[in-house]
Each structure stands twice: as structure tokens, then as C-alpha cells.
Design an enzyme around this catalytic site. Sequence first.
Site, PDB file in Angstrom:
ATOM      1  N   ARG A  16       0.823  -1.213   0.000  1.00  0.00           N
ATOM      2  CA  ARG A  16       0.000   0.000   0.000  1.00  0.00           C
ATOM      3  C   ARG A  16       0.855   1.261   0.000  1.00  0.00           C
ATOM      4  NH1 ARG A  16      -4.560  -0.896   4.523  1.00  0.00           N
ATOM      5  NH2 ARG A  16      -3.011  -2.320   5.403  1.00  0.00           N
ATOM      6  N   GLN A  72       8.485 -14.605   9.255  1.00  0.00           N
ATOM      7  CA  GLN A  72       7.074 -14.968   9.183  1.00  0.00           C
ATOM      8  C   GLN A  72       6.750 -15.168   7.707  1.00  0.00           C
ATOM      9  OE1 GLN A  72       4.184 -12.001  10.335  1.00  0.00           O
ATOM     10  NE2 GLN A  72       2.607 -13.536  10.792  1.00  0.00           N
ATOM     11  N   THR A  78      -1.296 -11.044  14.000  1.00  0.00           N
ATOM     12  CA  THR A  78      -0.300 -10.610  14.977  1.00  0.00           C
ATOM     13  C   THR A  78       0.095 -11.736  15.923  1.00  0.00           C
ATOM     14  OG1 THR A  78      -2.140  -9.759  16.302  1.00  0.00           O
ATOM     15  CG2 THR A  78      -0.961  -8.179  14.893  1.00  0.00           C
ATOM     16  N   ASP A 103       5.555  -0.247  12.944  1.00  0.00           N
ATOM     17  CA  ASP A 103       5.119   0.912  12.159  1.00  0.00           C
ATOM     18  C   ASP A 103       4.399   1.936  13.030  1.00  0.00           C
ATOM     19  OD1 ASP A 103       2.853  -0.551  12.672  1.00  0.00           O
ATOM     20  OD2 ASP A 103       2.056  -0.441  10.635  1.00  0.00           O
ATOM     21  N   GLY A 140      -9.885  -0.929  18.597  1.00  0.00           N
ATOM     22  CA  GLY A 140     -10.466  -1.811  19.597  1.00  0.00           C
ATOM     23  C   GLY A 140     -10.649  -1.084  20.909  1.00  0.00           C
ATOM     24  N   ASN A 228      -0.224   3.150   6.906  1.00  0.00           N
ATOM     25  CA  ASN A 228      -0.389   2.040   5.963  1.00  0.00           C
ATOM     26  C   ASN A 228      -0.144   2.452   4.517  1.00  0.00           C
ATOM     27  OD1 ASN A 228      -1.123  -0.003   7.853  1.00  0.00           O
ATOM     28  ND2 ASN A 228      -3.137   0.947   8.037  1.00  0.00           N
ATOM     29  N   ARG A 333      31.659  18.763   1.892  1.00  0.00           N
ATOM     30  CA  ARG A 333      31.498  17.313   1.808  1.00  0.00           C
ATOM     31  C   ARG A 333      32.152  16.621   3.011  1.00  0.00           C
ATOM     32  NH1 ARG A 333      33.717  15.750  -3.873  1.00  0.00           N
ATOM     33  NH2 ARG A 333      33.337  13.668  -3.010  1.00  0.00           N
TER      34      ARG A 333
END
Length: 461
Positions: A16, A72, A78, A103, A140, A228, A333
Site C-alpha cells: 500500500r 514470518q 499478529t 510501524d 479496539g 499504511n 562534503r
Amino acid sequence: MRGTCAVLLAAGDGKRMKSEKPKVLCEVLFRPMARWAADALKAAGVADLCAVCGAGAELVQATLPECEAVMQAQRLGTGHAVMQARAFLERHRGCDCAVLCGDAPFLDADTLSGALALHRSSHAAVTLITACLEDPTGYGRILRDGAGQVMGIVEQADTDAETAAIREVNSGAYWFRTDFLLEALSHLAPANAQGEYYLTDTVAWAVSQGFPAAGFPAASPDVVLGANDRAGLLRLNELARRRVLEKHLQNGVEIVVSDGVVVADDAVIGADTVLLPGTIIKPGCTVGRGCVIGPNTVLEQSSLGDGCVINASQIEFSSLGCRVKLGPFSHVRPGSCLKDGAKVGNFVEIKNSTVGEKTAVAHLTYVGDSDVGSRVNFGCGTVTVNYDGFHKYRTVIGDDVFIGCNANLIAPVKIGDGCLIAAGSTITDDVPADALAIARARQLNRPDWARQRRLRLSQKD
């Protein structure tokens, strides 16, 4: 006291994000999101880390070299991700284990430490890090009993009118007793339409088995924020940018207009310094007091003393003393050091060199692989010629040297104190102190040659 460890969930891909690298490596203020999480754990005193990786695992490992990495192969939720760290968890029985999303960059060390303190004082099997949101839609909700004990999590899709009104939500970060976590993972089941194992189900299992579950409300609601897609990443960057600028404003830094001003969160900037539009200060920078930075200037892994003025220029992996003036349109530099009072004008490049106090490199000049003394004057167009096509060589210039315009100093070469290099000279040999060096062809004038040339050209027409 029990030890600590952590499992960092970092297996998300970048689909995404439209990126070929894992999502957790997308950057917020020049730092990968996973690096934010790992640094917060380190600051909270958690040293043993395990990163659960997916595609692009080698990139995650390069970003988090301190982490043990596990794979994984299939993304089945999760809970399934944490299952991949079972061997790591077995080695840390008797510890408390944090589980974090890679994230979510704004989970800070103070929140982690506070949650751990509650986790231990309440003898909880699992402690959720929660946040109170003005609009909790999509998160949640945390269910508590009359005594404040966490009883469960209700996902958005399962809320009724009463639970939908709850503003305390799950951040997705937890502290577990490791032994409990291992037991709880063995009881997870993919009892949902997606066929996934949810880590949130460990809370319900704890309550059903009589294990205490706690919830630690974070001071800032930002702990729940993640990204996301690129739009979400932009929101994180803008929030982080404004937070950092606000911190510097409170510390006495002047920001005339914030347009294009981006400052890494680890930057140290002294009071009375002015940041002009287009200033970008990347990680690892220290700026002294009373400086003027910008417009359109980039600093990276560099330190600047007090009173520097940097105009439309770039400085990388270098150090500047006090009252150095640079630009516009110049580039310092890596490996360079400009000492107090040095002046570097427009269209100058300095690389891997030391420039002494009050030395002036006014314009259109290249100084590479050089050790330059104090009070040296570089004429326009001077070049230290440091490369013969095979090797790099150094130029050494003493104090109080005057270099005329369009001079070439062919390294390796040493110019003694007090010398004068005539304009247009190409210097291939060392010049002793206080000498005048002239190295150019004798001028020859041919009378009437140009008029005769014009005559020949006109005859062709």
C-alpha cells in the site's frame, strides 16, 4: 527484578506504500519507523530484541543490527507473528516481554517504562498500552470492570452503542510475562473469517483463566498512530515535524516561517539561532547559538559552532567552528573541518579538508584533500588537483598564503607560510615559505595577427 526483552512486529510489506522495501522501513523525519520503535526500547532499558520479518528481511536486519531476526513466511495475524519468535521467548522465560508494532513510531520510552512499572506492581500477566482518543472509530475499545481491571477488547466491528462510546483504545503495544505469553500463544485459534491468529485474544484468554490484565493509559494519544500508505506516512511526518519545531521554539530558536523547515528529532540547536525557509537538518546535527541557517540549506551529521551563517548550501559529515560564513550555493562534503572565522563564498566545494581560522575561499573554488592554514586567501577559480586518475593526494598550505585567481595546485604539494601564488599558475613543486611562485607560460603578443585573421575570414564570405 526480572529482566526484559521485546518482540518487534516488522513483517508488513510495502504494497500500500507502493514501495519495494518493507513498510516499517519507511521514514519519519529521516528515520525508519522500526528504528523509532527500537530506539524507544533501548532508551527504556530493553536490550534483547527480536524482529519478526517478512519479505525484505535483510533490509530490516541491516536497519536493526542489534535485533535477532525471525521470519514470518505467511502473514496470518499478529498472534501468528509472535509465534515465530517462540525460540526467542523460550530463552527469555522468567522475563517480561514487550510486543510492539514496527510501524508505530511515537511509542516513547517513558510510556514503555511507565507501562512496565504498572505491569509489575499489579502482577499482571499482560498489560496493554492504551490511549484515549477524541474519535476512537476504527480501534479496539478497552473494557474495564468497576475496579479498573481490564476485562477485554471489543473490536470496532463488534461494538454496540455502549461500547462504541468508549474512548480508551488499544495501541497494539503490550507487556507480557513471557511464560504467560508462551502459554497463551498455544491456545490461540484462527476463529475468524480471515483465518488469522490475533494477539488481542491473549487478553480474553488471560481473563478467562483468572490471570490479571492491566491497562496503562499513555499520556499522548499519538502512541496509536501508524501508517499504511503514503498519505498516512505524510501525516506522521507532519506531526513529528511540528512537534520538533515546537520544542525548538520553546528553547529559543527562531523560525521565521515554517515552510519547508524540517528538523530531525535528535538535532541540538542553540538559542537565538534562526532557521529560514527550506532549512533541512538531518540526524546527527548540532548547531550553536546565534546562527542563521538557510534559506534552502541541508545539514547532515555535522556540528556548527556559535554565530555561523549558512546560506543556500549543504554540509555533510563535517564540523564548523564559530562565526563561519558559508554560501550561497556551496557544498562542504564529508570529512571537512572549517575553523573559527572561515569564509566560504558562492560555488565552492570543500571535501575531506581542514580550512584554518579566518581563511577565505571566496568563490568558484575546489578544495579537496587539503590541509589549509589560517588567514589564507583563495583567488577565484583555484583548484587543489588531488586526483591523478589512480590515487588521491593531499595539498598542504601554510598560514598567511595568498593564492591568485585560476591557480592549480597539483598534489602532493606543500605551500609554505606567507607565500604568494601568482594568478594562472600551475604549481607542481613545493614552494618554500615567503616565496613568490609563478608557473605559467610567458605572454607573447603578435602585432596585427587578429586583424589579418578577420580579413581572411571576410574573404571566405
